[in-house]
Structure formats: structure tokens, C-alpha cells
Design a protein around this motif. Sequence first.
Motif, short mmCIF file in Angstrom:
data_model
loop_
_atom_site.label_atom_id
_atom_site.label_comp_id
_atom_site.label_asym_id
_atom_site.label_seq_id
_atom_site.Cartn_x
_atom_site.Cartn_y
_atom_site.Cartn_z
N UNK A 478 -13.46 -23.23 -45.93
CA UNK A 478 -14.68 -24.02 -45.75
C UNK A 478 -15.68 -23.68 -46.84
N UNK A 479 -16.30 -24.73 -47.41
CA UNK A 479 -17.33 -24.56 -48.42
C UNK A 479 -18.55 -25.41 -48.04
N UNK A 480 -19.69 -25.09 -48.63
CA UNK A 480 -20.87 -25.91 -48.35
C UNK A 480 -20.89 -27.12 -49.28
N UNK A 481 -21.95 -27.90 -49.21
CA UNK A 481 -22.00 -29.16 -49.97
C UNK A 481 -22.01 -28.94 -51.47
N UNK A 482 -22.38 -27.76 -51.93
CA UNK A 482 -22.39 -27.48 -53.37
C UNK A 482 -21.15 -26.74 -53.83
N UNK A 483 -20.24 -26.44 -52.89
CA UNK A 483 -18.99 -25.80 -53.27
C UNK A 483 -18.95 -24.31 -53.06
N UNK A 484 -20.04 -23.71 -52.57
CA UNK A 484 -20.05 -22.27 -52.31
C UNK A 484 -19.27 -21.96 -51.03
N UNK A 485 -18.60 -20.82 -51.01
CA UNK A 485 -17.72 -20.47 -49.89
C UNK A 485 -18.54 -19.96 -48.71
N UNK A 486 -18.33 -20.57 -47.55
CA UNK A 486 -19.01 -20.12 -46.33
C UNK A 486 -18.28 -18.90 -45.76
N UNK A 487 -19.04 -17.96 -45.27
CA UNK A 487 -18.45 -16.75 -44.70
C UNK A 487 -19.19 -16.33 -43.44
N UNK A 488 -18.51 -15.52 -42.61
CA UNK A 488 -19.14 -14.86 -41.47
C UNK A 488 -19.96 -15.78 -40.60
N UNK A 489 -21.22 -15.41 -40.33
CA UNK A 489 -22.07 -16.19 -39.42
C UNK A 489 -22.25 -17.65 -39.85
N UNK A 491 -20.13 -19.64 -40.71
CA UNK A 491 -18.99 -20.44 -40.26
C UNK A 491 -19.12 -20.88 -38.81
N UNK A 492 -20.03 -20.24 -38.09
CA UNK A 492 -20.17 -20.53 -36.67
C UNK A 492 -21.15 -21.69 -36.46
N UNK A 493 -20.70 -22.74 -35.84
CA UNK A 493 -21.54 -23.91 -35.56
C UNK A 493 -21.69 -24.02 -34.05
#
Length: 552
Positions: A478-489, A491-493
Motif C-alpha cells: 500500500x502506498x499513499x497518493x504520492x507514492x510513499x509507502x504506508x506503514x504501521x498505524x 495502514x489502519x483505517x
Amino acid sequence: MGRPAMLTVDDDQAVSRAVARDLRRRYGQDYQVVRASAGADALDALRELKLRGGRVAVMLADYRMPQMNGVEFLEQAMDLFPHARRALLTAYADTDAAIQAINVVDVDHYLLKPWDPPEEKLYPVVDAMLESWQAAGDRDVDEVKVVGHRWSAPSYKIRDFLARNLVPYRWFAADEPEGRRLLDAAGAGPEAIPLVVTPDGQALAAPTSAEVAGVVGLSTAPVRDFYDLVIIGGGPAGLGAAVYGASEGLRTVLVERRAIGGQAGQSSRIENYLGFPDGVSGAQLTERARRQAGKFEAEVLTTRDVVALETRGPARVVRFNDGGELSAHSVIIATGVSYRPLVAPGVTKLTGCGVYYGSAATEGPACAGTDVYIVGGANSAGQAALFFSRYARSVTLLVRGDSLERSMSYYLIQQLAAVENIVVRTRCSVVEAHGDGHLETITVRDSKEGTTSTLPCGHLFVFIGAEPHTEWLDGAVCRDSRGFVRTGPDLLVDGQRPPGWDRDRDPFYLESSVPGVFAAGDVRANSVKRVASAVGEGAMAVTLVHKYLETG
């Protein structure tokens, strides 16, 4: 060849005797200590050593001396013994001046007088300098030869690759006598440029970076197929992870597609990194980290481009662009960010021919007597402005925003203001680059004044934005809208774990949406974009790797 020399120069006889005494007490069995009371006398002693084929390991020079101060002496001494390690001796009152002077000469340390007790304040510094000198050696280095054109993007690419990987090389212009002789000796025509000649006489015509890496001693092939930890990216976060991973017993390999050090490795001076009060260049910091990782037997591979990440049961697999792959129990993504391209007519065509991304330190001497322009308002742009101001007639910093305060550290703003040939222009942008074969002029729009002007410019250095270039992770994490990698907290929605998560636990703090795959440094979403924080995240990621290996 006899014992190497340690030279000390100080016009205060009492201080001179004291430092020579302390050096002899600790190092006299393995090194000869040479003492001088003036810079000119010390240079004479160095010339005599040079003629006798002697070696110099360390030079200690007093900052304040009449006729020739310590900085002036070290500048000339470096021509005789460029591999010797260097330190300034300074009184407390001169500390600020000495630190600023260190930017002029690539000095390793400064020492406060008095240094009593030497066991705490002198010997640890000298020990570190000797260790560095012994690792590099004080000998003529067999150099790679590069023949190319001054305004050639492929030639620049090879020079930049060698410089960033700390491979010594000598540059020859193809239209000068020695360059033509090398081309003739290789039986090569214009299509062979750039020509790379190795110390053993092997000639490579218009080689790729990978081909050059293979002949200059850089590792490109792994020694095993399976590791405990694969680290992708060789910037501060990746190097930090490599040091901690290997030192803690993990079979560790670091993979870098261009050059170890990342953006930080291109920095001419990093002054806010803990433990380096006199600053450290990105190249120095990179080389120390690389040697430290090697000490713990971490493998470092260069020119290997990772294009995919896969999960195969408990294994995490990275695939290379040449079809090869590596498997491991865990992966740390530490690919950092790259400077965003400057979108303006003419820029792409002239990249490598006057337009450069990053500090491109190899271009420093070529900027002598010219007007240099730098696009950007963050720390990297400020550090580059200070570096190029040592060569250029003028350096103009073009900043899109209203001021530097929001994007640049206070200490850098103060340093820029103190340099006479640096000008900061806010609310300005480059809208076009012009030149026939190389950059000649740029068109600058000043939104504050509402004007547009075309200015002579031979060198334009770009430091804008930050892009993670994580397209190769599409569908993997999973990455954010700019391409940075989401990690840890992140990732929780609404308290829900990411889709496909198959563990009975939440992701660890630096863990991605794939268990066992972590992200550290600038590539991670919401990270702090600083060298120190990247190193810290690299170390933290290794701790979490251990936790993952223990608990799954």
C-alpha cells in the motif's frame, strides 16, 4: 619505507613541544613525529619527506599563525600528501571561525587547546584519523581513465557514477592531446566516447554504469541466493539498516541501483548531523558507513535495479531488471526520494550538459569564474550554494516561495547571508533553458516583480521536490497518493487492518501492508526528511525485523 610521519605545526613553542610530546608518547613506536613552528617550515619538511619517498599519516596545524595560518598551510600541504588526514588546533575563542574554515579545506577534525587529558581529548581523534588513513592507504592509487567531451551527458553520467561511488579516476578531454592518444591506443573512434580505461589497460567503449562497476571493483553479484534481510536502497536509511542488521548476525545484503549514499551522498556538507560538530560531507559520511557495513560483513551490490517485489510463501523475493532475483526472510525498502524534474522547455535536452540534478560536485572546478544558478529552497540547495560559491563568480539561489525560512534550516540561512557572492531571489522560477550543445542562458520569471528576463548561465543545479519512484511496488504494498509507502498505524483505517493482512496482530510501526516487508527513511509516508531520522529508522527497522522473525 620507514615509519610514516605525523606532522604538527604551531608557532607557540610551548604548545608545539606539548603536542609533539603527547604524540610521541602514544605513537612514537610506529610513527615519526615531525615538529615545525611555521607553515613555511612545515612545507619544507613535507617536501623533503616527499623527495625521500616518505609517507605522512596525520597533519595537525594551529589555526592562528602569522604569515600562513593553519587553513592556508593545509591547502598547500594537501598538494604534497593528499591522503594524509588533517586537523586544526584552535583555541576556544576561535571555534566558530575554525568550523567555518573547515568548509574551505576538507579537514577531518578540529582540536581545542588545551587537550588535557590527551587520553580523552587528543588520542581518540588521532586514533580515528589514523584508522581512516590506514584504511585508504597513503599511496598512489591506480586510477581509472575517462575520455569524453566536456558537454556530453553520457560522459557526465560516467564521471558522476565513479565520483559518487568513490572510485578514483582521471578525466581527459577527447579533443586534447592525451585524450586523443588514449583513443588511438584503444583503436576507438568518436562513437566510443565516453571511453573508460582501467588500470590494467582494459578499454570500455561507451559503457553502461553496470559495465563500469564490473571492472572497477564494485560488487554487482550476490554470493548467495537466500538472506535473512534484503535492503533495497543505499542511502542513510539503507546503510543504517545494513550496519545494524549485519552487526546483529543477520545475513544481510544491500542493493543499490546507482550509488551508495543516495541524496545525502551528494551533499557537499552536512552540518546538523549528531556527532560531527565541524560538519561532514555526504561522501565522507557515506564512505564511513560503507566501511562500517563491510566490517560486519554486509554485502553491498551496486547497479542492480529492483523492479518487483513478490511473496512466495514465507519468502520475500525481489526481482532485478535483468531477470535475476534474491529471496529473503525479510525486506527493508529504503529507496529514498529523487529530485523532481524541472519542467521547462530546453531542460531535458540540456540535462548533463549544463543542467544537473543535485550538487554534482564533479562540476565544481568547471564553475570557476562563471555565474551559477541553483533552483530550490531546502537545505540541499543551500549547501550546494555554499559549495559552488567557492568556485563561481556568483551563485544565485532561485526560490519559488516568499522566503527561505519555511524550508531551510536557520544556520544555513545565516551562512548564505554571510557569503558575498551568493544572492537569494524569492518568487522566481526558471521557465526555459537555452543552448546549442550545452547550457548558455536561462529565462527566469520573477512573479514578485512581474518580469521575465534571459540571463547568461553555464551551470544550473536543480533541487526541487521529492519523488519516491515506487512504481515498481504497484500491487505489492500500500502506498499513499504520492507514492510513499504506508506503514504501521497509517495502514489502519477505522481500526481495520489492510486488505490481505494475514497476521493476528497489527502491522509493526515500520512494517508495510506485507508482513516482513518494512520501509525506512524518506520513502516512507509521513517520515521526517532528515539524514539523522533516516539512519534511526534504518536501525529501528532492523529491530522490528528481529521481532518479525521471532513472532511472525
